[in-house]
Write a protein that holds these residues in place. Sequence first.
Motif, mmCIF file in Angstrom:
data_model
loop_
_atom_site.group_PDB
_atom_site.id
_atom_site.type_symbol
_atom_site.label_atom_id
_atom_site.label_comp_id
_atom_site.label_asym_id
_atom_site.label_seq_id
_atom_site.Cartn_x
_atom_site.Cartn_y
_atom_site.Cartn_z
ATOM 1 N N GLY A 121 0.797 -1.214 0.000
ATOM 2 C CA GLY A 121 0.000 0.000 0.000
ATOM 3 C C GLY A 121 0.834 1.271 0.000
ATOM 4 O O GLY A 121 2.055 1.245 0.202
ATOM 5 N N LEU A 122 0.151 2.394 -0.191
ATOM 6 C CA LEU A 122 0.825 3.684 -0.233
ATOM 7 C C LEU A 122 1.438 4.036 1.118
ATOM 8 O O LEU A 122 2.560 4.551 1.185
ATOM 9 C CB LEU A 122 -0.172 4.771 -0.661
ATOM 10 C CG LEU A 122 0.366 6.198 -0.683
ATOM 11 C CD1 LEU A 122 1.567 6.320 -1.615
ATOM 12 C CD2 LEU A 122 -0.736 7.173 -1.094
ATOM 13 N N ASN A 148 -2.537 9.243 5.959
ATOM 14 C CA ASN A 148 -2.782 8.368 4.810
ATOM 15 C C ASN A 148 -3.992 7.454 4.992
ATOM 16 O O ASN A 148 -4.616 7.048 4.012
ATOM 17 C CB ASN A 148 -1.540 7.512 4.551
ATOM 18 C CG ASN A 148 -1.778 6.455 3.490
ATOM 19 O OD1 ASN A 148 -1.902 6.753 2.313
ATOM 20 N ND2 ASN A 148 -1.870 5.198 3.911
ATOM 21 N N ILE A 204 -3.615 4.414 -7.759
ATOM 22 C CA ILE A 204 -2.407 3.841 -7.170
ATOM 23 C C ILE A 204 -2.448 2.329 -7.364
ATOM 24 O O ILE A 204 -3.451 1.684 -7.031
ATOM 25 C CB ILE A 204 -2.320 4.152 -5.665
ATOM 26 C CG1 ILE A 204 -2.469 5.661 -5.420
ATOM 27 C CG2 ILE A 204 -0.997 3.657 -5.095
ATOM 28 C CD1 ILE A 204 -2.619 6.017 -3.951
ATOM 29 N N THR A 242 -2.140 -0.537 -6.061
ATOM 30 C CA THR A 242 -2.093 -1.298 -4.816
ATOM 31 C C THR A 242 -2.765 -2.655 -5.027
ATOM 32 O O THR A 242 -3.321 -2.936 -6.096
ATOM 33 C CB THR A 242 -2.843 -0.545 -3.708
ATOM 34 O OG1 THR A 242 -4.208 -0.380 -4.103
ATOM 35 C CG2 THR A 242 -2.223 0.833 -3.475
ATOM 36 N N PRO A 258 3.124 3.019 -5.887
ATOM 37 C CA PRO A 258 3.207 3.624 -4.549
ATOM 38 C C PRO A 258 4.515 4.361 -4.316
ATOM 39 O O PRO A 258 4.540 5.428 -3.694
ATOM 40 C CB PRO A 258 3.066 2.422 -3.610
ATOM 41 C CG PRO A 258 2.234 1.442 -4.382
ATOM 42 C CD PRO A 258 2.689 1.604 -5.814
ATOM 43 N N TYR A 301 4.528 7.983 -5.650
ATOM 44 C CA TYR A 301 3.852 8.929 -4.760
ATOM 45 C C TYR A 301 4.677 9.162 -3.487
ATOM 46 O O TYR A 301 4.710 10.274 -2.956
ATOM 47 C CB TYR A 301 2.470 8.390 -4.382
ATOM 48 C CG TYR A 301 1.509 8.312 -5.536
ATOM 49 C CD1 TYR A 301 0.902 9.451 -6.035
ATOM 50 C CD2 TYR A 301 1.191 7.088 -6.120
ATOM 51 C CE1 TYR A 301 0.003 9.382 -7.092
ATOM 52 C CE2 TYR A 301 0.300 7.006 -7.177
ATOM 53 C CZ TYR A 301 -0.288 8.156 -7.661
ATOM 54 O OH TYR A 301 -1.172 8.090 -8.713
#
Length: 276
Positions: A18-19, A91, A214, A216, A246, A249
């Motif tokens: 994940g981000l 987030n 994104i 993910t 990810p 970013y």
Amino acid sequence: MKLKDKVALITGTAAPKGLGKAIAVAMAREGAKIAVCDINEEGVIQSAKDIEATGAQALGLRCDVSDVESVRETFSKVIDRYGTLDILVNNAALIPTKPADTDRRNRHYAYMTTPIPRQSIGITSSLTDDDWLRWWGVNVHGVFYCTREALKIMEPAKYGRIVNIASTGGISVMSGHSPGYSASKAAVVSFTKTVAQDVAGAGIFVNCIAPGGIHTDDFEGYLSGLTDVQRNTLWQIMPAGRLGKPEEYAALAVHLASDETYCVGQIISPNGGLVF
């Protein structure tokens, strides 16, 4: 080492790809001491172990950001461990991943790319109260609760960096399939601007990243359920022809968290050309 000896707390970090975790790892590699939190305790503890494997200090905590007491307890534990907090990345968020969300998303994308007579898509009028209300606890209240606790630490220190994660849904019609989600992310955008003006004079810079897709595990799951036509429809509205990684970013989050930024109250949207 842009963040050497800084203390950073990143919320929503349990997802392995994940981000949130990508941001935490990127900040750790730039020298930050890391605290990560998520409502998924098992996942966030594993994320902390993975971050420690890079050679950085890491603290993994269970936290429900929609619960003010849980947030206060989390910040207290961060202070107990590190003594201060320099960076907060808000987030943690709910995203549209339920089957009904997927159906609405597909209908919306098809309407945007298919030459058919203009009509109502019938999304907003069919939403339930839960469809509307489920976004606010995490996406909006959580950002406020965490920001408030962070500022109690940052204002006396006259230093801090806060990075909020919004979405293109908060600055465009690209999430027209989910009015409640879009409204919650628009709230994050507005909150960013007002808080930035409030605290910039104390050396605290508040900014926002509004990602546009994104890659993910959640989005990979969505893509795997599409037909070839549906998948090509999605790429048709994305000039870059792919989702953002990810790590791409995360690099921006590192910059906004560093002393190299002059950004205050900015909404920056890396989105592959999805929104101009």
